[in-house]
Design an enzyme around this catalytic site. Structure first.
Site, PDB file in Angstrom:
ATOM      1  N   ASP A 103      68.187  -2.987-113.499  1.00 29.14           N
ATOM      2  CA  ASP A 103      68.312  -2.602-114.907  1.00 29.14           C
ATOM      3  C   ASP A 103      69.732  -2.105-115.175  1.00 29.14           C
ATOM      4  OD1 ASP A 103      65.628  -3.117-115.140  1.00 29.14           O
ATOM      5  OD2 ASP A 103      65.055  -1.019-114.846  1.00 29.14           O
TER       6      ASP A 103
HETATM    7  N1  URA Z   1      62.848  -1.034-110.443  1.00 30.13           N
HETATM    8  C1  URA Z   1      63.239  -0.661-111.671  1.00 30.13           C
HETATM    9  O1  URA Z   1      62.500   0.001-112.385  1.00 30.13           O
HETATM   10  N2  URA Z   1      64.457  -1.034-112.106  1.00 30.13           N
HETATM   11  C2  URA Z   1      65.307  -1.737-111.340  1.00 30.13           C
HETATM   12  O2  URA Z   1      66.400  -2.050-111.785  1.00 30.13           O
HETATM   13  C3  URA Z   1      64.896  -2.127-110.056  1.00 30.13           C
HETATM   14  C4  URA Z   1      63.657  -1.753-109.632  1.00 30.13           C
END
Ligand code: URA
Length: 239
Positions: A103
């Site tokens: 993310d």
């Molecule tokens: N889990 C998440 O919530 N976000 C990420 O970017 C990777 C794993």
């Protein structure tokens, strides 16, 4: 090398697909010595010459990036910097792609590679490559959450596979834990912590399979993987 479309073979020289098509149309590409203008022709890359040179790069590229917050795990974005923008311009046009996504607000290890088969196996839940994250969350984590993660947390649309949670710090003001899981659905780690009543305050990826984020890489820095790191990844994926 497998049989591929001619325009795909020409991209191995670092051209985009449309640049490859233009090069073919311009007569710059030969197959077994003969000029060919049909980008859909099925060829082996070793039969192909672009301006007289084989289009095959010295080899696949494997790069680790320490992604800072605010950067998107994509090859292009109209508004925001991408992980490819962290590389020098000469490396941006080599067909590198990220292995899985983090993310925008999540930091840490992103593997970029031109090796599609390895990327596929590292992402596919079938191959069970473990992803490791350092998570900071609200409230005090206890053995109850360790057990819940180990059993598999039920989310609204699926039940997460059993995951290992290793507590590093636990206090009323917040906790720190490492979490190891073998799948990577959208927002999965965030959703798992929210589901047990401990929303995340920060998340960083530390490892993918046998590959560890180099602690000497500051946010936004990158380096090529060593031969040993590439060999370990391939072995983990039985390649
Ligand atoms: N889990 C998440 O919530 N976000 C990420 O970017 C990777 C794993």
């Amino acid at each position: 090398m497998p049989i591929v479309r001619l325009d795909k073979a020409v991209t191995l020289a670092g051209l985009t697909r449309s640049e490859a098509r233009r090069a073919i149309a311009a007569g710059r590409v030969r197959v077994d010595g003969l000029p060919v203008r049909d980008g859909a022709m099925q060829v082996r890359p070793e039969q192909v010459r672009l301006d007289g040179a084989p289009p095959v790069d010295a080899g696949a590229l494997y790069i680790m990036v320490n992604k800072p917050a605010g950067v998107v795990t994509a090859t292009e974005d109209r508004r925001l910097p991408t992980v490819l923008d962290l590389l020098p311009p000469t490396l941006r046009r080599k067909g590198l792609g990220p292995v899985g996504r983090l993310d925008r607000d999540v930091t840490g290890l992103v593997l970029l590679t031109t090796d599609g088969q390895l990327a596929h196996r590292l992402i596919s839940p079938r191959w069970k490559a473990e992803k490791r994250y350092r998570a900071r969350c609200e409230g005090r984590l206890t053995e109850a959450e360790v057990g819940a993660f180990a059993r598999g947390i039920e989310l609204s649309d699926f039940t997460a596979r059993p995951a290992r949670l290793s507590l590093l710090e636990a206090g009323d003001d917040g906790s720190v834990a490492d979490v190891m899981l073998t799948e990577g659905k959208f927002h999965q780690v965030k959703r798992m912590f929210t589901a047990v009543g401990h929303p995340l305050t920060a998340l960083s990826r530390l490892g993918i399979g046998p590959l560890e984020l180099d602690p000497d890489l500051g946010p936004g820095e990158w380096r090529h993987l060593s031969e040993g790191e590439v060999a370990a990844l391939k072995e983990a994926c039985r390649l």
